[in-house]
Design an enzyme around this catalytic site. Structure first.
Site, PDB file in Angstrom:
ATOM      1  N   HIS A  80     -19.823  88.419  29.718  1.00 41.25           N
ATOM      2  CA  HIS A  80     -20.649  87.423  29.313  1.00 41.25           C
ATOM      3  C   HIS A  80     -22.003  87.467  29.589  1.00 41.25           C
ATOM      4  CE1 HIS A  80     -22.430  83.255  28.327  1.00 41.25           C
ATOM      5  NE2 HIS A  80     -21.628  83.466  27.238  1.00 41.25           N
ATOM      6  N   ALA A  81     -23.102  87.338  28.837  1.00 41.13           N
ATOM      7  CA  ALA A  81     -24.358  87.246  29.473  1.00 41.13           C
ATOM      8  C   ALA A  81     -25.291  86.245  28.926  1.00 41.13           C
ATOM      9  CB  ALA A  81     -25.207  88.582  29.098  1.00 41.13           C
ATOM     10  N   GLY A  82     -24.572  85.355  28.117  1.00 41.16           N
ATOM     11  CA  GLY A  82     -25.282  84.020  27.281  1.00 41.16           C
ATOM     12  C   GLY A  82     -26.748  84.378  26.829  1.00 41.16           C
TER      13      GLY A  82
ATOM     14  N   LYS B  70     -18.070  80.897  15.631  1.00 43.99           N
ATOM     15  CA  LYS B  70     -17.930  79.456  16.319  1.00 43.99           C
ATOM     16  C   LYS B  70     -16.957  78.637  15.715  1.00 43.99           C
ATOM     17  CE  LYS B  70     -20.894  80.346  19.936  1.00 43.99           C
ATOM     18  NZ  LYS B  70     -20.394  80.142  21.225  1.00 43.99           N
TER      19      LYS B  70
ATOM     20  N   GLU C 268     -11.844  82.596  22.301  1.00 46.73           N
ATOM     21  CA  GLU C 268     -12.693  82.330  23.401  1.00 46.73           C
ATOM     22  C   GLU C 268     -12.717  80.762  23.832  1.00 46.73           C
ATOM     23  OE1 GLU C 268     -17.138  83.278  24.758  1.00 46.73           O
ATOM     24  OE2 GLU C 268     -16.357  84.697  23.145  1.00 46.73           O
TER      25      GLU C 268
ATOM     26  N   GLU D 230     -16.212  83.006  31.367  1.00 47.42           N
ATOM     27  CA  GLU D 230     -17.868  82.940  31.753  1.00 47.42           C
ATOM     28  C   GLU D 230     -18.181  81.667  32.502  1.00 47.42           C
ATOM     29  OE1 GLU D 230     -19.998  80.772  28.087  1.00 47.42           O
ATOM     30  OE2 GLU D 230     -18.378  82.001  27.282  1.00 47.42           O
TER      31      GLU D 230
ATOM     32  N   ASP E 113     -18.891  86.337  33.697  1.00 48.33           N
ATOM     33  CA  ASP E 113     -20.369  86.311  33.477  1.00 48.33           C
ATOM     34  C   ASP E 113     -20.920  86.768  34.966  1.00 48.33           C
ATOM     35  OD1 ASP E 113     -23.292  85.485  33.726  1.00 48.33           O
ATOM     36  OD2 ASP E 113     -22.909  84.284  31.704  1.00 48.33           O
TER      37      ASP E 113
ATOM     38  N   LYS F 122     -18.035  87.539  15.832  1.00 50.21           N
ATOM     39  CA  LYS F 122     -17.527  86.297  16.718  1.00 50.21           C
ATOM     40  C   LYS F 122     -17.978  84.873  15.791  1.00 50.21           C
ATOM     41  CE  LYS F 122     -18.610  84.655  20.824  1.00 50.21           C
ATOM     42  NZ  LYS F 122     -18.658  84.566  22.279  1.00 50.21           N
TER      43      LYS F 122
ATOM     44  N   ASP G 117     -14.562  81.324  18.998  1.00 44.23           N
ATOM     45  CA  ASP G 117     -14.953  80.712  20.223  1.00 44.23           C
ATOM     46  C   ASP G 117     -15.044  79.318  19.943  1.00 44.23           C
ATOM     47  OD1 ASP G 117     -16.237  79.859  22.435  1.00 44.23           O
ATOM     48  OD2 ASP G 117     -18.060  81.436  22.233  1.00 44.23           O
TER      49      ASP G 117
ATOM     50  N   ASN H 224     -15.535  77.164  22.580  1.00 47.46           N
ATOM     51  CA  ASN H 224     -16.385  76.363  23.482  1.00 47.46           C
ATOM     52  C   ASN H 224     -15.944  75.083  24.161  1.00 47.46           C
ATOM     53  OD1 ASN H 224     -18.934  77.771  21.612  1.00 47.46           O
ATOM     54  ND2 ASN H 224     -19.041  78.067  23.721  1.00 47.46           N
TER      55      ASN H 224
END
Length: 181
Positions: free
Chosen positions: A171-173, A36, A90, A121, A144, A34, A64, A66
């Site tokens: 998702h777990a960050g 950014k 994402e 998430e 998440d 992935k 992603d 964000n």
């Protein structure tokens, strides 16, 4: 399969990205990566191309944003980035904008981009997920467990996703909570 975001953080030098891709693919065995995006289309294109070139055409590649793009920006940017065979975008826009995500998904589909939307998430309850599912706002459910409020709420979201035939990618960050699913 599991994926890594470690290779595609914004701000890494080209040398660092190459080194991380080589390590992730060669030594760790990752086949999905992935990147950014959302730092400007020119920089995003360079970074996504670099990762694609490093990991090869057989690897799965996601991006992603964000939440930094408007609906129109998301569609326009993905129209340009789709040439790198992107599996999902994402969080292309505000995380609670079910309608906006729906428009993004529909417009990308109309353009034949074959890129799914992944989000969830930041959703704190099953009601938001229900709205996203009913509007077909995402293809990949990326909830998440900790932000969602735990196992009971997670099970409801996962059952709804199963009914709608939407894959779940927890998702777990970076804190290892994916094991809850």
């Amino acid at each position: 399969p599991a994926y890594t975001t470690a290779v595609g953080w914004a701000g890494y030098s080209a040398e660092k990205v190459k080194e991380l891709c080589e390590h992730a693919k060669g030594e760790m065995g990752f086949t999905a990566f992935k990147v950014k995006v959302g730092t400007g289309l020119e920089k995003d294109t360079e970074r996504v191309k670099l990762v694609r070139d490093c990991v090869g055409d057989d690897a799965t590649l996601m991006v992603d944003a964000n939440q930094v793009w408007s609906v129109d920006e998301a569609v326009a940017n993905m129209k340009e980035l789709h040439k790198f065979d992107i599996t999902w975008i994402e969080e292309p826009t505000a995380p609670d904008d079910a309608w906006g995500h729906s428009v993004i998904a529909k417009k990308m589909n109309e353009l034949g981009l074959n890129i799914g939307v992944a989000t969830g998430e930041h959703m704190s309850n099953r009601i938001l997920h229900k709205q996203f599912m009913e509007l077909d706002s995402y293809k990949f459910v990326q909830t998440d467990p900790a932000r969602l409020g735990g196992l009971n709420e997670l099970l409801v979201v996962m059952l709804m996703a199963a009914k709608k035939e939407k894959p779940v990618c927890l998702h777990a960050g970076g804190v290892g909570l994916c094991e809850m699913g």
